[in-house]
Design an enzyme around this catalytic site. Sequence first.
Site, mmCIF file in Angstrom:
data_model
loop_
_atom_site.group_PDB
_atom_site.id
_atom_site.type_symbol
_atom_site.label_atom_id
_atom_site.label_comp_id
_atom_site.label_asym_id
_atom_site.label_seq_id
_atom_site.Cartn_x
_atom_site.Cartn_y
_atom_site.Cartn_z
ATOM 1 N N ASN A 9 26.318 17.386 16.199
ATOM 2 C CA ASN A 9 27.129 16.794 15.122
ATOM 3 C C ASN A 9 26.558 17.326 13.812
ATOM 4 O OD1 ASN A 9 28.511 15.262 13.280
ATOM 5 N ND2 ASN A 9 27.417 13.338 13.743
ATOM 6 N N LYS A 11 27.646 16.944 10.973
ATOM 7 C CA LYS A 11 27.957 16.062 9.831
ATOM 8 C C LYS A 11 28.511 16.919 8.685
ATOM 9 C CE LYS A 11 24.277 13.030 11.366
ATOM 10 N NZ LYS A 11 23.705 11.722 11.188
ATOM 11 N N HIS A 95 31.769 7.134 15.009
ATOM 12 C CA HIS A 95 30.377 7.360 14.600
ATOM 13 C C HIS A 95 29.977 6.246 13.636
ATOM 14 C CE1 HIS A 95 26.818 9.151 12.832
ATOM 15 N NE2 HIS A 95 26.776 9.964 13.866
ATOM 16 N N GLU A 97 28.372 6.241 11.006
ATOM 17 C CA GLU A 97 28.572 6.542 9.577
ATOM 18 C C GLU A 97 30.019 6.291 9.176
ATOM 19 O OE1 GLU A 97 26.847 10.470 9.638
ATOM 20 O OE2 GLU A 97 24.888 9.578 10.016
ATOM 21 N N GLU A 166 24.544 5.341 20.437
ATOM 22 C CA GLU A 166 23.759 5.755 19.282
ATOM 23 C C GLU A 166 23.280 4.522 18.521
ATOM 24 O OE1 GLU A 166 24.696 10.050 18.007
ATOM 25 O OE2 GLU A 166 25.970 8.705 16.877
ATOM 26 N N GLY A 172 19.082 9.568 12.347
ATOM 27 C CA GLY A 172 18.537 10.201 11.150
ATOM 28 C C GLY A 172 17.270 9.550 10.632
ATOM 29 N N SER A 208 18.028 10.701 16.648
ATOM 30 C CA SER A 208 16.775 11.431 16.469
ATOM 31 C C SER A 208 16.323 12.141 17.747
ATOM 32 C CB SER A 208 15.683 10.499 15.931
ATOM 33 O OG SER A 208 16.047 9.999 14.658
HETATM 34 C C1 PEP Z 1 24.225 11.653 14.860
HETATM 35 O O1 PEP Z 1 24.590 11.908 13.728
HETATM 36 O O2 PEP Z 1 25.089 11.445 15.731
HETATM 37 C C2 PEP Z 1 22.799 11.624 15.166
HETATM 38 C C3 PEP Z 1 22.415 11.214 16.337
HETATM 39 O O3 PEP Z 1 21.948 12.055 14.174
HETATM 40 P P1 PEP Z 1 20.370 12.397 14.335
HETATM 41 O O4 PEP Z 1 20.219 13.204 15.600
HETATM 42 O O5 PEP Z 1 20.035 13.171 13.115
HETATM 43 O O6 PEP Z 1 19.648 11.092 14.439
#
Ligand code: PEP
Length: 244
Positions: A9, A11, A95, A97, A166, A172, A208
Amino acid sequence: MRGKLTIGNWKMNGGLTANSALLVALLAGWKAPGGRSMGVCVPLPYLGQARDVLAGSAIAWGAQDVSTHASGAYTGEVSAGMLAEFGCRFVLVGHSERRQLHGETDGVVAAKAAAGLNGGLTPIVCLGETLAERDAGQTQAVVGRQFDAVAAVLGMRMALVALAYEPVWAIGTGRTASPAEAQAVHAFLRQRLGAAGAEEVKVLYGGSVKAANAAELFAMPDVDGGLVGGASLDANEFLAIAAA
Ligand code: PEP
């Protein structure tokens, strides 16, 4: 045998030059080791670039959002049919976000999952609890509610989506769910799928994920790969995760 799937992803990151270097490095490095597959969800303006570089390869591409509508007076929106025209196989929906920063409700996420399926895409439905919700012992209640909203709309078509657990507190932040914590939620989701895809639906873990922790997470029986944010912008790191 579900096999492992790793999705990047990006982003709202990238640019033509950086994307080109990243995509070419992924193409050169991805040998699709047994039972493993890879995809990248890129910002909309770069779908054509992803298609041009990745077409005919073992790397799939997709988008990070989709409209609930198929066409019409919805300024700024992009339909699943349009994404499919650009060769997208996947689309992320729900997601955290988008839930948090764009006010997407469980109902909107369910409608987006349906729109993605109707347009010929595989929706990757993201689910996860906040730290406060986990600390209050509400993880299963929250993730179950998010799941049920989508299942209520899709019914047996749940078997056609992928899920991504998630935990919001792990996205993040550098903080990752332990393999046991991830497995517990993944097993819960698989049980929730029941006859509507428990065997075939891939349940990805996101939060992460990096090369250093991917193998132990993906070794869990109900973890079918990863949804990777930050680390997907580094070709070597992402290749190592996808091969884990
Ligand atoms: C994500 O944006 O779906 C995500 C898991 O981000 P990160 O791996 O940076 O934590």
